[in-house]
Write a protein that holds these residues in place. Structure first.
Motif, PDB file in Angstrom:
ATOM      1  N   GLN A 236       0.799  -1.225   0.000  1.00 52.92           N
ATOM      2  CA  GLN A 236       0.000   0.000   0.000  1.00 52.92           C
ATOM      3  C   GLN A 236       0.834   1.277   0.000  1.00 52.92           C
ATOM      4  OE1 GLN A 236      -3.445   0.001  -0.213  1.00 52.92           O
ATOM      5  NE2 GLN A 236      -3.116  -2.183  -0.548  1.00 52.92           N
ATOM      6  N   SER A 237       2.138   1.122   0.120  1.00 53.46           N
ATOM      7  CA  SER A 237       2.979   2.316   0.245  1.00 53.46           C
ATOM      8  C   SER A 237       2.952   3.170  -1.024  1.00 53.46           C
ATOM      9  CB  SER A 237       4.421   1.920   0.583  1.00 53.46           C
ATOM     10  OG  SER A 237       4.936   1.017  -0.377  1.00 53.46           O
ATOM     11  N   ASP A 238       2.742   2.539  -2.192  1.00 52.60           N
ATOM     12  CA  ASP A 238       2.733   3.336  -3.421  1.00 52.60           C
ATOM     13  C   ASP A 238       1.571   4.327  -3.437  1.00 52.60           C
ATOM     14  OD1 ASP A 238       0.925   1.256  -3.570  1.00 52.60           O
ATOM     15  OD2 ASP A 238       1.305   0.792  -5.683  1.00 52.60           O
ATOM     16  N   ILE A 239       0.357   3.843  -3.111  1.00 51.19           N
ATOM     17  CA  ILE A 239      -0.808   4.734  -3.096  1.00 51.19           C
ATOM     18  C   ILE A 239      -0.691   5.746  -1.955  1.00 51.19           C
ATOM     19  CG2 ILE A 239      -3.319   4.854  -2.881  1.00 51.19           C
ATOM     20  CD1 ILE A 239      -2.443   3.550  -5.440  1.00 51.19           C
ATOM     21  N   PHE A 240      -0.188   5.301  -0.799  1.00 47.59           N
ATOM     22  CA  PHE A 240      -0.043   6.209   0.335  1.00 47.59           C
ATOM     23  C   PHE A 240       0.896   7.360  -0.001  1.00 47.59           C
ATOM     24  CE2 PHE A 240       2.195   7.520   4.227  1.00 47.59           C
ATOM     25  CZ  PHE A 240       1.109   7.922   4.998  1.00 47.59           C
ATOM     26  N   ILE A 241       2.016   7.053  -0.626  1.00 51.88           N
ATOM     27  CA  ILE A 241       2.992   8.078  -0.985  1.00 51.88           C
ATOM     28  C   ILE A 241       2.478   8.934  -2.144  1.00 51.88           C
ATOM     29  CG2 ILE A 241       5.305   8.463  -1.927  1.00 51.88           C
ATOM     30  CD1 ILE A 241       6.131   5.840  -0.468  1.00 51.88           C
ATOM     31  N   LEU A 374      12.002  -2.236   1.313  1.00 51.64           N
ATOM     32  CA  LEU A 374      12.426  -2.126  -0.082  1.00 51.64           C
ATOM     33  C   LEU A 374      11.412  -1.399  -0.961  1.00 51.64           C
ATOM     34  CD1 LEU A 374      14.367  -2.966  -2.399  1.00 51.64           C
ATOM     35  CD2 LEU A 374      13.089  -5.126  -2.523  1.00 51.64           C
ATOM     36  N   MET A 375      10.128  -1.763  -0.841  1.00 46.51           N
ATOM     37  CA  MET A 375       9.127  -1.206  -1.743  1.00 46.51           C
ATOM     38  C   MET A 375       8.920   0.302  -1.540  1.00 46.51           C
ATOM     39  SD  MET A 375       8.355  -3.831  -3.614  1.00 46.51           S
ATOM     40  CE  MET A 375       6.813  -3.523  -4.460  1.00 46.51           C
ATOM     41  N   PRO A 376       8.733   0.797  -0.302  1.00 47.81           N
ATOM     42  CA  PRO A 376       8.556   2.248  -0.140  1.00 47.81           C
ATOM     43  C   PRO A 376       9.748   3.059  -0.643  1.00 47.81           C
ATOM     44  CG  PRO A 376       7.837   1.103   1.841  1.00 47.81           C
ATOM     45  CD  PRO A 376       8.523   0.091   0.980  1.00 47.81           C
ATOM     46  N   PHE A 379       9.491   3.148  -4.350  1.00 45.46           N
ATOM     47  CA  PHE A 379       8.412   4.023  -4.796  1.00 45.46           C
ATOM     48  C   PHE A 379       8.769   5.497  -4.608  1.00 45.46           C
ATOM     49  CE2 PHE A 379       5.475   0.303  -3.716  1.00 45.46           C
ATOM     50  CZ  PHE A 379       5.484  -0.144  -5.032  1.00 45.46           C
ATOM     51  N   LEU A 380       9.446   5.828  -3.513  1.00 45.75           N
ATOM     52  CA  LEU A 380       9.865   7.212  -3.293  1.00 45.75           C
ATOM     53  C   LEU A 380      10.805   7.676  -4.397  1.00 45.75           C
ATOM     54  CD1 LEU A 380      10.392   7.289   0.582  1.00 45.75           C
ATOM     55  CD2 LEU A 380       8.848   8.763  -0.720  1.00 45.75           C
ATOM     56  N   ILE A 381      11.698   6.793  -4.800  1.00 44.84           N
ATOM     57  CA  ILE A 381      12.612   7.139  -5.897  1.00 44.84           C
ATOM     58  C   ILE A 381      11.846   7.219  -7.214  1.00 44.84           C
ATOM     59  CG2 ILE A 381      14.619   6.370  -7.213  1.00 44.84           C
ATOM     60  CD1 ILE A 381      15.618   5.007  -4.622  1.00 44.84           C
ATOM     61  N   GLY A 382      10.998   6.231  -7.457  1.00 40.04           N
ATOM     62  CA  GLY A 382      10.249   6.191  -8.711  1.00 40.04           C
ATOM     63  C   GLY A 382       9.297   7.342  -8.891  1.00 40.04           C
ATOM     64  N   LEU A 383       8.774   7.880  -7.785  1.00 42.73           N
ATOM     65  CA  LEU A 383       7.808   8.971  -7.864  1.00 42.73           C
ATOM     66  C   LEU A 383       8.407  10.231  -8.490  1.00 42.73           C
ATOM     67  CD1 LEU A 383       4.872   9.650  -7.150  1.00 42.73           C
ATOM     68  CD2 LEU A 383       5.678  10.481  -4.926  1.00 42.73           C
ATOM     69  N   GLN A 384       9.745  10.307  -8.541  1.00 39.42           N
ATOM     70  CA  GLN A 384      10.384  11.449  -9.196  1.00 39.42           C
ATOM     71  C   GLN A 384      10.007  11.516 -10.672  1.00 39.42           C
ATOM     72  OE1 GLN A 384      11.947  13.389  -6.937  1.00 39.42           O
ATOM     73  NE2 GLN A 384      11.324  11.741  -5.527  1.00 39.42           N
ATOM     74  N   GLY A 393       8.841   0.788 -10.391  1.00 40.25           N
ATOM     75  CA  GLY A 393       9.278   0.351  -9.061  1.00 40.25           C
ATOM     76  C   GLY A 393       8.923  -1.096  -8.780  1.00 40.25           C
ATOM     77  N   TRP A 394       7.745  -1.539  -9.235  1.00 43.68           N
ATOM     78  CA  TRP A 394       7.342  -2.931  -9.065  1.00 43.68           C
ATOM     79  C   TRP A 394       8.281  -3.867  -9.821  1.00 43.68           C
ATOM     80  CZ3 TRP A 394       3.199  -4.945  -6.248  1.00 43.68           C
ATOM     81  CH2 TRP A 394       2.349  -3.985  -5.670  1.00 43.68           C
ATOM     82  N   VAL A 395       8.662  -3.470 -11.039  1.00 47.04           N
ATOM     83  CA  VAL A 395       9.523  -4.309 -11.882  1.00 47.04           C
ATOM     84  C   VAL A 395      10.909  -4.460 -11.261  1.00 47.04           C
ATOM     85  CG1 VAL A 395      10.550  -4.562 -14.178  1.00 47.04           C
ATOM     86  CG2 VAL A 395       8.242  -3.615 -13.931  1.00 47.04           C
ATOM     87  N   ILE A 396      11.384  -3.421 -10.608  1.00 50.64           N
ATOM     88  CA  ILE A 396      12.726  -3.446 -10.026  1.00 50.64           C
ATOM     89  C   ILE A 396      12.738  -4.159  -8.673  1.00 50.64           C
ATOM     90  CG2 ILE A 396      14.556  -1.984  -9.078  1.00 50.64           C
ATOM     91  CD1 ILE A 396      13.703   0.127 -11.203  1.00 50.64           C
TER      92      ILE A 396
END
Length: 503
Positions: A236-241, A374-376, A379-384, A393-396
């Protein structure tokens, strides 16, 4: 031979597991067809904004759900013997837990609305709290039937609840209720299941709030609780962020792409795991049988997961246009990327029931803990790069997480990297080749209506996949045919047989 070994050796045990899989997965497919039919109709009526706002509420709901006590139900399934008092104690724990969670969600609702800058979220979350009040009346009756591999009644109940949920969703969508459609439909499903399960199991017992002697049950549940917490954070961290920074429209596109691409991993694999957990538990004292069964499950499920997701990736645009309609076409790039991660996610999920059945739920918790870190970060990096960065982010991240899970698990399940690779290879290799065929065919197709294009590509992919299986993995294809025809597949008698089985 001890009692558990006798059960595993019982000639009827394999048939019970197979019948359970057929009932659980077969009716799950039918229930999902009903649910998807309504969902796709609703998607065409509602807007991406509605799904973006709904995704924000789901972060809170799912995060609190990790405390709802499903781990207590797992302890009942895994235990060799369950006394009536333990069931009453579990019922009492579930009532207290879910009542407290419902109150907590109501209290958190205004804070969530402020965080996402969407006032309507407060009202949505308060109504959704009613879901937790239904949970105790679903969890225990279903656990008692799962323990005995009795899946017929729950399967029928799932169908009933799917029909009720579909009717409610269509009614509210057609009458202009917008995002509230996505709130009332799950409520109808949960409460329908709760009422039907209580009636089916005749679950008319009083809860016990005296928890003396329930330490083992609580300890097992607490270990799974930790793993559920970590899994919730990573999932859920992707939607939360992103919900804080992206507008509801873009978030809605990403969230629905994630919903579409996780359908198999999230909707079909967990029900199969519900069957696998009690089945593996009966084999926990027979390591060879446990490892053989796990590798077979991986081999067969990857035969479905790999072609489904790689095919989804190369047909993303016509797939979205056919299922969701033209206003959702901007979702296609997200689907193409996310689908690449989902075969690995499917494999990751398959480890949990084997580890839990082997009495190692801490491995599941450990893997979830690593994923929660790992996932958050990913996602924080990918959100850039916006929502498209979240998809990458999911693929990596997921291949890294699955590697960690394997290195934690292989000794306890009794498998090697080579055996796991051989189990994955037939589905993966033929699916890559199939995806290449479909991609090339798509380049040569003339312009045509999107439905026709998608149908042609699916037909090409299906023929190519079966043909490639016949050429490259004929033993695996024959194994599937034998399973469909319900012919007996002989278990390996030696370590050498075990090594050869996945090929």
């Amino acid at each position: 031979m001890n009692n558990e070994a006798s059960i595993a050796a019982d000639g009827t045990f394999g048939n019970r597991v197979r019948n359970a899989v057929i009932w659980r997965s077969g009716t799950q497919i039918l229930a999902q067809i009903i649910s998807w039919g309504a969902t796709l109709a609703v998607i065409r009526i509602l807007d991406p904004n509605d799904y973006g706002i709904f995704a924000m509420t789901q972060v809170v709901l799912v995060f609190l759900s990790f405390m709802n006590g499903y781990g207590l139900a797992s302890s009942i399934i895994q235990a060799e013997k369950v006394d009536p008092i333990r069931i009453r104690q579990a019922f009492g724990m579930l009532l207290l837990l879910n009542g407290a969670i419902a109150i907590l969600q109501i209290l958190l609702a205004p804070l969530a609305a402020d965080y996402y800058r969407q006032p309507i979220i407060e009202d949505l979350l308060r109504v959704q709290a009613l879901i937790f009040l239904a949970t105790p009346f679903m969890v225990l009756p279903e656990a008692l039937m799962t323990r005995n591999l009795e899946f017929k009644k729950p399967a029928i109940i799932n169908l009933i609840s799917a029909v009720v949920g579909a009717a409610v969703a269509l009614y509210f969508a057609l009458n202009g209720h917008g995002v509230w459609t996505l709130i009332y439909a799950p409520l109808a499903i949960f409460w329908t299941r709760a009422i039907c399960l209580v009636i089916a199991v005749k679950f008319y017992i009083w809860p016990s709030f005296n928890f003396k002697g329930a330490g083992a049950m609580f300890g097992f549940g607490a270990t799974l609780l930790a793993s559920h917490l970590f899994w919730t954070i990573q999932s859920q961290s992707d939607i939360f962020i992103a919900g804080r920074f992206l507008d509801p429209y873009e978030l809605g596109l990403y969230a629905e792409a994630l919903f579409l691409t996780t359908i198999f991993a999230a909707k079909f694999v967990p029900p199969l795991n519900e069957v696998a957990f009690p089945a593996y538990s009966r084999l926990q004292n027979d390591p060879k049988a446990l490892s053989w069964s796990f590798l077979k499950a991986v081999r067969l499920i990857m035969l479905i997961s790999c072609p489904l997701y790689l095919g989804m990736s190369v047909t993303a645009a016509p797939l979205v246009g056919t299922l969701f309609g033209p206003k959702w076409l901007e979702m296609a790039p997200f689907v193409a990327i996310l689908a690449l991660a989902m075969p690995v996610m499917t494999l990751q999920i398959l480890f949990a029931p084997a580890n839990n059945a082997a009495g190692k739920p801490q491995i599941t918790a450990r893997a979830s803990f690593v994923g929660a870190i790992l996932m958050p970060i990913t996602f924080l990096i990918g959100l850039q790069w916006g929502a498209i960065g979240l998809a990458w982010g999911w693929v990596i991240a997921f291949p890294l997480l699955t590697l960690f899970t394997f290195f934690q698990s292989y000794r306890h399940i009794g498998i090697s990297a080579g055996q796991l690779g051989l189990a994955i290879w037939p589905g993966l290799s033929t699916s890559v080749a199939m995806a290449a065929v479909v991609y090339v065919a798509d380049q040569f197709l003339p312009d045509m209506i999107v439905y026709a294009r998608f149908a042609i590509l699916v037909a090409i992919g299906g023929v190519a996949y079966v043909g490639l299986l016949w050429l490259l993995a004929k033993p695996t294809l024959m194994e599937v045919i034998q399973l469909i025809l319900r012919k007996k597949v002989t278990e390996p008698e030696s370590a050498a047989d075990l090594a050869e089985t996945p090929s």
